[in-house]
Design an enzyme around this catalytic site. Structure first.
Site, PDB file in Angstrom:
ATOM      1  N   ASP A 246       0.828  -1.207   0.000  1.00  0.00           N
ATOM      2  CA  ASP A 246       0.000   0.000   0.000  1.00  0.00           C
ATOM      3  C   ASP A 246       0.864   1.260   0.000  1.00  0.00           C
ATOM      4  O   ASP A 246       2.078   1.216   0.225  1.00  0.00           O
ATOM      5  CB  ASP A 246      -0.928  -0.017   1.216  1.00  0.00           C
ATOM      6  CG  ASP A 246      -2.289   0.600   0.933  1.00  0.00           C
ATOM      7  OD1 ASP A 246      -2.397   1.401  -0.029  1.00  0.00           O
ATOM      8  OD2 ASP A 246      -3.251   0.291   1.652  1.00  0.00           O
TER       9      ASP A 246
ATOM     10  N   ASP B  64     -10.362   1.507  -3.632  1.00  0.00           N
ATOM     11  CA  ASP B  64     -10.853   1.171  -2.296  1.00  0.00           C
ATOM     12  C   ASP B  64     -12.376   1.082  -2.272  1.00  0.00           C
ATOM     13  O   ASP B  64     -12.949   0.583  -1.300  1.00  0.00           O
ATOM     14  CB  ASP B  64     -10.402   2.229  -1.287  1.00  0.00           C
ATOM     15  CG  ASP B  64      -8.978   2.008  -0.804  1.00  0.00           C
ATOM     16  OD1 ASP B  64      -8.448   0.899  -1.000  1.00  0.00           O
ATOM     17  OD2 ASP B  64      -8.396   2.952  -0.226  1.00  0.00           O
TER      18      ASP B  64
END
Length: 720
Positions: A453, A520
């Site tokens: 990430d 997301d």
């Protein structure tokens, strides 16, 4: 390739690139687009002559040649290809070609500007899939010895487009709404897209497209450009009043990031890709897809494992018993990979602390992650882990011990974002620490997967150890080195590029990773659009696409399981849902979808992506057709209510025109959302309907009437 020393003709996969290399100037692209066929030297020379713009009688003006790297010294007054200076001098270059090195489908050009003390190497290649890719290397020459260093401000590589390209399409977006399309007229002037986020960005242009009027997925002629770089970048579409139109792109350099001093010091640009579609965006996208699939490093497309990521199931609440139960629920429906997300390392009970301290939290995990990893593997699944190696929380042991490892400039820290700063991977000790910790984790837990990430933009990203000098470029290159080294040490390791979701989607990062986390937002309605446009660059197997809970975490919108699963089917399928709370009926239905995904994997991840240009904006048609066109699967997606009901016939693109196909609804995506009070004769027939591919693409079939935010699947199998 044909080459007579002055004109080069590269051909591949229905594309031609003709480069005029006459004279001493840099190569000029005479044609980029549809294949021109085999041309003799005389025909190529005639093409070049026929392409020269007119000059008024008795005019002393000369035709301005626009090279792959445009120069003002040649009379070009548009955006220059190379910008920089030596203490204010040599701000304009005049490169003279010293050597041409033709290859089978490539051309390498060496050139020098002796006065500026610069060397230039241009590499141009036409890939097997018909992509043009080019990069440049700028070098300081020995003749510059004793002079001020050359401060390089930027390099822009260009490709021409014809004046029949009248519209421009780029993508933009934000967190949770990545890759939203925007299009406008290709007018005179410069349409410039710049990214200064230090990563590719959720609002990245992704592919900068110019096309003929009203082009679509299956119609019109299009030319697109992509900058394969994961840091700051820029791309543009430019049209001048003198009849020149082009696309260009490259890295966006911050002030002082690149200086070329001693002889041999060099700057290498990212690859800049150009893709042509003679029959719409699907052809343009297909060239990117085939190029990616042709790489030796491309993940196998016949067994992309069903992945369960635990983030939206447990968030930071890590409990061994609960996670074991979740793993068991996943295994029972067919999950093949289990990924433990954020919250496993020291001090990480929320997002305020812990980043940088990449040791398993002894309080939460007194035996380390071994009990969970062993349980997961005992259920027949792989075990993966979430990391965010490029970031650090100020509230961490690492930041307290090494504040000089934080990217910053001046006497201040950059504004915080998500309670974190950026770790300076250009600092050798910081780089060594992160590599050591990741290497140890992969070894200790036999990890086969990392979700990598990157949750903030790089703001005021300066090397504090170098007086705050701008460092986005060095950070990007260090990240590439880190990924490369980790992969070299662990050849079977897969890595996902996640960056606040889809904030780092480019061909630079994908040289080193195996998929991207597309967004997301896994609200199925939002994902229909996000995945549709991400597909301009990436094939389905590189797009992480998960089934979320009935109520979307990011939007609050509720969807039925068939809509969520049918959306995730056309990507790298996974789950982001607490299955321990799912009903038995939901688990059984999810297992059916997973069974379908496993059956269709070779098709979905090896076939040609197609998207229909249906006139009803509320009904989207997309699918995947096998390379031999023997079978296909299509989704009919009702994104909203239609003005017209029933909607018109739906055309099924991409099939063999001469082949006969039996088209049937595909379970379990065969009935959900179909209006029960409207009958459709062929839909209820187990034999469906059999028609030639030409008819299915030209006339189509009448689909059922769907409720909004529902979809159905069709399977087409060639029978003759």
């Amino acid at each position: 390739m044909r080459h007579d020393g002055t004109i080069v003709h590269l051909r591949a996969a229905g594309v031609s690139l003709v480069l005029n290399c006459t004279g001493t100037g840099l190569p000029r692209a005479v044609h980029w687009g549809a294949d021109l066929g085999e041309l003799s030297a005389a025909a190529l020379a005639a093409l070049v002559r026929a392409s020269v713009p007119p000059v008024a009688p008795n005019s002393t003006d000369e035709t301005v040649p626009v090279s792959l790297l445009p120069e003002q010294s040649a009379g070009w007054l548009g955006t220059p290809g190379l910008t920089g200076h030596r203490a204010g001098a040599d701000f304009s270059t005049a490169f003279a070609v010293t050597a041409l090195h033709p290859g089978e489908r490539s051309l390498t050009v060496d050139a020098e500007d002796a006065h500026a003390g610069l060397g230039l190497r241009l590499e141009v290649e036409l890939t097997e899939s018909g992509l043009v890719r080019q990069r440049a290397t700028v070098t300081s020459l020995p003749s510059a010895a004793g002079r001020a260093p050359y401060t390089l401000s930027g390099v822009l590589l260009t490709l021409p487009v014809p004046d029949r390209a009248t519209e421009v399409l780029t993508l933009t977006g934000r967190h949770l709404r990545e890759r939203s399309p925007q299009r406008h007229a290709f007018t005179l002037g410069t349409h410039l897209r710049e990214n200064r986020r230090g990563r590719t960005g959720t609002d990245a242009a992704t592919v900068h497209v110019a096309g003929t009027d009203a082009f679509g997925f299956r119609s019109g002629e299009v030319w697109g450009l992509h900058v394969a770089w994961s840091g700051n970048q820029r791309s543009l579409a430019e049209r001048t009043s003198h009849g020149v139109s082009l696309l260009g792109g490259g890295e966006l350099l911050l002030a002082g990031e690149v200086t070329l001093g001693a002889a041999g010091e060099e700057y290498v640009t990212p690859w800049v890709y150009g893709s042509y579609g003679g029959s719409g965006l699907d052809e343009l996208a297909g060239r990117f897809h085939r190029h990616l699939r042709g790489r030796a490093s491309h993940p196998r497309t016949d067994n992309r494992p069903v992945t369960l990521n635990v983030w939206e199931a447990v968030y930071f609440d890590h409990d061994l018993a609960r996670l074991k139960e979740l793993a068991e629920a996943g295994a029972s429906v067919g999950v093949e990979r289990f990924v433990l997300d954020d919250g496993w390392f020291r001090g990480r009970r929320d997002d305020h602390a812990g980043l940088g301290d990449w040791y398993v939290d002894e309080e939460v995990w007194p035996q380390g992650l071994h009990p969970l990893a062993e349980h997961v593997r005992g259920l027949g699944m792989e075990f993966g882990l979430w990391v965010e190696p490029e970031m650090v929380n100020p509230d961490s042991d690492l930041a307290r011990e090494h504040p000089e490892w934080i990217l910053a400039t001046g006497d201040r820290l950059p504004p915080p974002s998500r309670h974190q700063q950026v770790l300076d991977l250009g600092h050798p000790q910081a780089y060594a620490y992160i590599l050591g910790r990741l290497d140890a984790l992969v070894d200790e837990y036999a990890l086969t997967y990392l979700k990598w990430d990157h949750n903030r933009d790089l703001i005021e990203a300066g090397h504090s150890a170098a007086g705050g000098r701008a460092g986005v470029r060095e950070q990007t290159l260090a990240t590439y080195r880190l990924l490369d080294e980790l992969r070299a040490r662990h050849p079977g390791l897969e890595i996902e590029s996640c960056s606040s979701g889809g904030g780092r989607v480019d061909l630079g990062i994908l040289e080193r990773t195996d998929r991207v986390w597309t967004s997301d937002c896994i609200d199925a309605l939002e994902r229909q659009s996000i995945q549709r446009w991400t597909g301009l660059l990436l094939p389905p197997e590189l797009m992480g696409s998960h089934v979320g809970s009935p109520r979307a975490h990011t939007t609050g919108r509720e969807h039925r399981l068939d809509f969520r699963a049918g959306t995730a089917l056309f990507g790298h399928f996974g789950i982001e849902w607490d299955l321990t709370g799912a009903s038995g009926a939901d688990r059984a239905e999810l297992a059916e979808w997973i069974t379908l995904y496993k059956r269709l994997r070779p098709l979905l991840h090896g076939g040609d992506v197609v998207r229909g240009d249906h006139p009803d904006p509320a009904l989207w048609v997309h699918g995947v057709v096998a390379p031999d066109a023997a079978r296909a699967v299509f989704a009919l997606v009702q994104t909203a209510t239609s003005v017209q009901s029933p909607v018109g016939r739906v055309r099924l693109p991409g099939l063999d025109p001469a082949g006969e196909y039996r088209v049937t609804p595909l379970a379990p995506g065969d009935a959900a959302g179909v209006s029960s009070w409207l009958t459709l004769p062929w839909w209820g027939d187990e034999d469906g309907v059999t028609l030639p591919g030409r008819v299915l693409d030209t006339v189509g079939v009448q689909p059922p009437t769907l409720h909004p935010e529902r979809l159905v699947l069709l399977e087409a199998v060639r029978v003759g």
